[in-house]
Enzyme design. Structure first.
Site, PDB file in Angstrom:
ATOM      1  N   HIS A 265       0.831  -1.207   0.000  1.00 38.79           N
ATOM      2  CA  HIS A 265       0.000   0.000   0.000  1.00 38.79           C
ATOM      3  C   HIS A 265       0.873   1.268   0.000  1.00 38.79           C
ATOM      4  CE1 HIS A 265      -3.699   2.306   1.188  1.00 38.79           C
ATOM      5  NE2 HIS A 265      -2.779   3.117   1.669  1.00 38.79           N
ATOM      6  N   GLU A 266       1.785   1.346   0.962  1.00 40.65           N
ATOM      7  CA  GLU A 266       2.617   2.553   1.064  1.00 40.65           C
ATOM      8  C   GLU A 266       3.551   2.671  -0.148  1.00 40.65           C
ATOM      9  OE1 GLU A 266       1.582   4.680   3.052  1.00 40.65           O
ATOM     10  OE2 GLU A 266       0.411   3.355   4.349  1.00 40.65           O
ATOM     11  N   GLU A 295      -4.820   7.893  -2.924  1.00 39.24           N
ATOM     12  CA  GLU A 295      -5.292   6.616  -2.387  1.00 39.24           C
ATOM     13  C   GLU A 295      -5.619   5.647  -3.523  1.00 39.24           C
ATOM     14  OE1 GLU A 295      -4.836   6.367   0.722  1.00 39.24           O
ATOM     15  OE2 GLU A 295      -5.748   4.430   1.122  1.00 39.24           O
TER      16      GLU A 295
HETATM   17 ZN    ZN Z   1      -3.093   5.207   1.891  1.00 41.64          ZN
END
Ligand code: ZN
Length: 502
Positions: A265-266, A295
């Protein structure tokens, strides 16, 4: 071609960018390496930097430079660097000038204190301890909104700050286009026997998890010569420049998925920032354009790639090597099901792709009600319990697994934060649909560990632009004029989970 005023403005705003980057280094250090004793001074140092940056940007000299540069550069074409640079400079100036410096300092101090109290109130399960400060934070958020004119809803300025061009009304419309299908799908899936995910909850040595995660993100394209990874409590990505984009992660010894997916994710956020056109360095264009678009990239890499079957066709044998004996009798399909288990749970950050947005909607609704003065802070824990019961059929026995779980309301404004997660999920699917049309054998490429085609497409169409065009225009460009639509996301999860259920 440029003008003298333009050069001066670029250098003056460059100093603001530098001060903000310096503050980010201090935040990063606070969250990774700083000893406990550094906390009081760090709060003060950060508040000093935010005050200096605000003073610099609202200085009357800055406004006259801006006007001069606008006058000298008004014939630059709309797609030029100069045009975008001035548009973003004007927007940031207009935003900053509305907000008094004394407010900036007050808000920063209150939120530092609130965050500090929350870090102890959460493990102690003690909502009362944060309640009066949270009340002040709601009031501060309403006050922030009051500095801006001409909006329909009190939350609009807060939403616009994170997701430029979006309003409370637009978010509500987006959410109502998702909710009925999501509620049905959750019911359909959870009525069935849940996928067995016990294989993810064995003992996984931390060093081996670290190395495996690093192997994955290197393969995806995260450039370690322009970044680094460290451990933290709440994983995040932070950028000090295009040449220094850092990520943080956390691991649990008895849960593989936590560290694995937060690392991907990061890294997704970081691929975005590392992919920005180097010519924008040192300006406000050298940043992801909005919370939702940002996001969309973390969720695209985490879910549409990282939780796909093709991805594990390549990585499952490597996983087996990294953790000898753990997956000996497990098939790829059993593993694929385990990482896609759908379950009604209390914690947003642990939620699967299907239930996740319902967690976001709950928070968004409460934000709206608090800002509208329709929900008192004291009544929030009870409202939370009732909503979890009606949405998920679950009992919240501890506030630490309820209203106290997310850091957002206890460290930043109340309002304008949570919608970005759902915009991200929706947009990720919409973008992925486009990439799949452009690269018809994308899944085959992923299955042999080739992510170059995907990364190049995203870099050309999303990353390199940074904040050059407004989020709305970027989204329109990517989606051939359609704009944000929940259809591709619903198609994606419905087809994925119906196949999995078979
Ligand atoms: Zn995020």
């Amino acid at each position: 071609m440029s003008s003298k005023a333009m050069d001066q403005l670029r250098s003056a705003l460059g100093e603001c960018v530098d001060i903000e980057a310096a503050a980010s280094v201090l935040y990063w250090d606070q969250a990774t390496h700083m000893p406990e004793g550094g906390a009081p001074a760090r709060g003060r140092q950060l508040s000093t930097l935010s005050k200096i940056a605000h003073e610099k940007i609202t200085n009357p000299k800055m406004e006259s430079l801006l006007i001069e540069a606008e006058n000298q550069c008004n014939d630059f074409p709309e797609d030029s660097f100069e045009h975008s640079f001035l548009r973003v400079a004007r927007r940031n100036f207009e935003r900053a000038i509305q907000v008094p410096g004394s407010y900036v300092k007050r808000a920063s101090q209150l939120r530092c204190e609130l965050y500090d109290v929350w870090t102890r109130a959460r493990p102690d399960n003690d909502f009362k301890r944060v309640s009066s400060l949270l009340k002040e934070n709601v009031a501060l958020s309403v006050e922030y909104s009051s500095f801006f004119k001409g909006h329909a809803h009190v939350a609009d300025p807060l939403i616009d700050h994170a997701d430029e061009g979006m309003t409370a009304e637009m978010i509500k419309t987006l959410f109502s286009s998702l909710r009925p299908s999501l509620v049905n799908l959750v019911k359909e899936i959870t009525d069935e026997k849940p996928f067995d995910d016990a294989c993810l909850r064995q003992n996984f040595p931390l060093q081996a998890q670290w190395s495996f995660g690093e192997k994955i993100i290197r393969k995806l394209g995260y450039d370690f010569s322009r970044g680094r990874q460290d451990k933290t409590h709440h994983p995040f990505m932070t950028s000090f420049s295009i040449g220094d984009v850092r990520i943080t992660t956390r691991f649990k010894e008895d849960d593989l998925s936590e560290g694995l997916f937060s690392t991907i994710h990061e890294a997704g956020h970081a691929l975005y920032e590392q992919g920005i056109n180097p010519e924008y360095e040192g300006t406000y264009l050298a940043a992801g354009v909005s919370a939702g678009v940002h996001e969309s990239q973390s969720r695209l890499w985490e879910n549409l790639v990282g939780r796909s079957r093709s991805f594990w066709v390549y990585f499952f044998p490597i996983l087996k090597e990294a953790f000898p004996d753990r997956f000996r009798n497990l098939t790829l399909d059993e593993f694929y099901k385990a990482i896609n288990r759908v379950e009604k749970t209390l914690i947003r950050t642990d939620a699967d792709e299907v239930t996740y947005n319902l967690h976001v909607m709950l928070r968004f609704d409460f934000e709206m009600q608090m800002l509208e003065g329709k929900l008192a802070v004291e009544d929030l824990p009870e409202a939370w319990r009732e909503r979890i019961k009606s949405d998920f059929g679950l009992i919240v026995s501890d506030d630490k697994d309820g209203v106290l779980q997310d850091v957002h309301w206890f460290s930043g404004p109340v309002g304008g934060v949570f919608q970005g997660y759902t915009i991200g999920n929706v947009l990720a699917a919409e973008i992925f649909e486009k990439v799949t049309q452009a690269i018809p054998d994308l899944q085959d490429q992923i299955a042999v560990g080739n992510f170059e085609g995907l990364l190049n497409w995203l870099t050309q169409n999303v990353y390199r632009h940074g904040s050059k065009m407004p989020a709305e225009q970027l989204i329109r460009n990517i989606t051939s004029g359609k704009g944000l639509s929940s259809k591709p996301f619903l198609n994606y999860i419905e087809s994925k989970y119906r196949t999995l259920l078979r």
